[in-house]
Design a protein around this motif. Structure first.
Motif, PDB file in Angstrom:
ATOM      1  N   ALA A 126      -6.454   4.299  96.590  1.00 15.99           N
ATOM      2  CA  ALA A 126      -6.152   2.894  96.314  1.00 15.99           C
ATOM      3  C   ALA A 126      -5.160   2.339  97.325  1.00 15.99           C
ATOM      4  O   ALA A 126      -5.293   1.202  97.793  1.00 15.99           O
ATOM      5  CB  ALA A 126      -5.616   2.740  94.897  1.00 15.99           C
TER       6      ALA A 126
ATOM      7  N   THR B  18      -5.256   0.898  89.167  1.00 15.29           N
ATOM      8  CA  THR B  18      -6.417   1.785  89.011  1.00 15.29           C
ATOM      9  C   THR B  18      -6.064   3.071  88.274  1.00 15.29           C
ATOM     10  O   THR B  18      -6.846   4.015  88.272  1.00 15.29           O
ATOM     11  CB  THR B  18      -7.016   2.143  90.387  1.00 15.29           C
ATOM     12  OG1 THR B  18      -6.053   2.899  91.139  1.00 15.29           O
ATOM     13  CG2 THR B  18      -7.387   0.886  91.170  1.00 15.29           C
TER      14      THR B  18
ATOM     15  N   THR C 173       1.077   2.239  93.215  1.00 17.64           N
ATOM     16  CA  THR C 173      -0.015   3.163  92.926  1.00 17.64           C
ATOM     17  C   THR C 173       0.387   4.592  93.256  1.00 17.64           C
ATOM     18  O   THR C 173       1.227   4.820  94.134  1.00 17.64           O
ATOM     19  CB  THR C 173      -1.291   2.781  93.698  1.00 17.64           C
ATOM     20  OG1 THR C 173      -2.338   3.692  93.367  1.00 17.64           O
ATOM     21  CG2 THR C 173      -1.071   2.808  95.208  1.00 17.64           C
TER      22      THR C 173
ATOM     23  N   THR D 124     -12.449   2.049  90.327  1.00 17.41           N
ATOM     24  CA  THR D 124     -11.342   1.945  91.283  1.00 17.41           C
ATOM     25  C   THR D 124     -11.798   1.233  92.543  1.00 17.41           C
ATOM     26  O   THR D 124     -11.127   0.312  93.038  1.00 17.41           O
ATOM     27  CB  THR D 124     -10.813   3.351  91.644  1.00 17.41           C
ATOM     28  OG1 THR D 124     -10.159   3.908  90.501  1.00 17.41           O
ATOM     29  CG2 THR D 124      -9.819   3.283  92.801  1.00 17.41           C
TER      30      THR D 124
END
Length: 218
Positions: free
Chosen positions: A200, A165, A195, A173
């Protein structure tokens, strides 16, 4: 499912990973977090067999892929492992369908035999309308879905994603992370993502945090 033991990696005098131990159980959704330079993408690529460690083992279903020959790794990528790069690696001159089928073209596999699965996968991922579009006609979230479809074409046991994302807005996202959760739960695919986003990462069932090449105590 995946067990990393004593993983070390250096580039010149810079130590990137300092003896990482990590176990990912079948069906887990693991988020690996850390600041830039913490070694999280390096670790992900080692777990996927894309990069060899300087020391240590990576066991995939009991097989040490850190010592696997390239021919064996190529087979594992076609059968057990799916990987989505941060850059997505979509080819601008190919439409969505051919971008998804690209690994089959490269392996000279039977494209016609894959067509029913491609159609089912496109419906499942909600990208039927993207099969005839080119990457520059897609939004960031749509390109991410196409890249995920390509990694899912061979029905892998493990799906790994590097910053899935990182370049997406909040809405995209959310859509991508909800999709990964569906894949994880409905298809029993183990998911490992790197990430920098707390939002996320929270979609995972477990967060692993790296700092200076080491796993922080949970």
């Amino acid at each position: 499912m995946i067990k990393a033991i004593g993983i070390r990696k250096s580039y010149g005098e810079a130590q990137i990973l300092r003896g990482i131990d990590l176990t990912v159980e079948k069906g887990e959704f693991v988020s690996i977090m850390g600041k830039s330079g913490s070694g999280k993408s390096t670790l992900l690529n080692i777990l996927a067999g894309n990069l060899q460690p300087d020391a240590g083992s990576v066991l995939l279903d009991g097989e040490d892929i850190a010592k696997a020959k390239e021919k064996r790794m190529a087979k594992l990528r076609r059968t057990k492992l799916g990987f989505v790069y941060q850059s997505l690696n979509l080819i601008g001159t190919l439409d969505g369908k051919d971008n998804i089928l690209l690994p089959l073209y490269l392996n000279k596999d039977d494209i016609r035999a894959a067509k029913p699965h491609l159609e089912e996968l496109a419906r499942y991922l909600g990208i039927e309308h993207l099969l005839s579009r080119f990457p520059d006609q897609m939004s960031g979230g749509e390109r991410q879905r196409v890249a995920i479809a390509r990694s899912m074409l061979h029905e892998p046991l493990v799906l790994m994603l590097d910053e899935p994302t990182g370049s997406l807005d909040n809405r995209s996202t959310l859509e991508v992370m909800e999709l990964l959760c569906r894949i994880n739960k409905e298809r029993n695919v183990t998911v490992v993502q790197v990430t920098h986003s707390e939002e996320a990462a929270a979609f995972g069932s477990r967060i692993v945090r790296l700092s200076d090449g080491e796993v922080l105590a949970e």
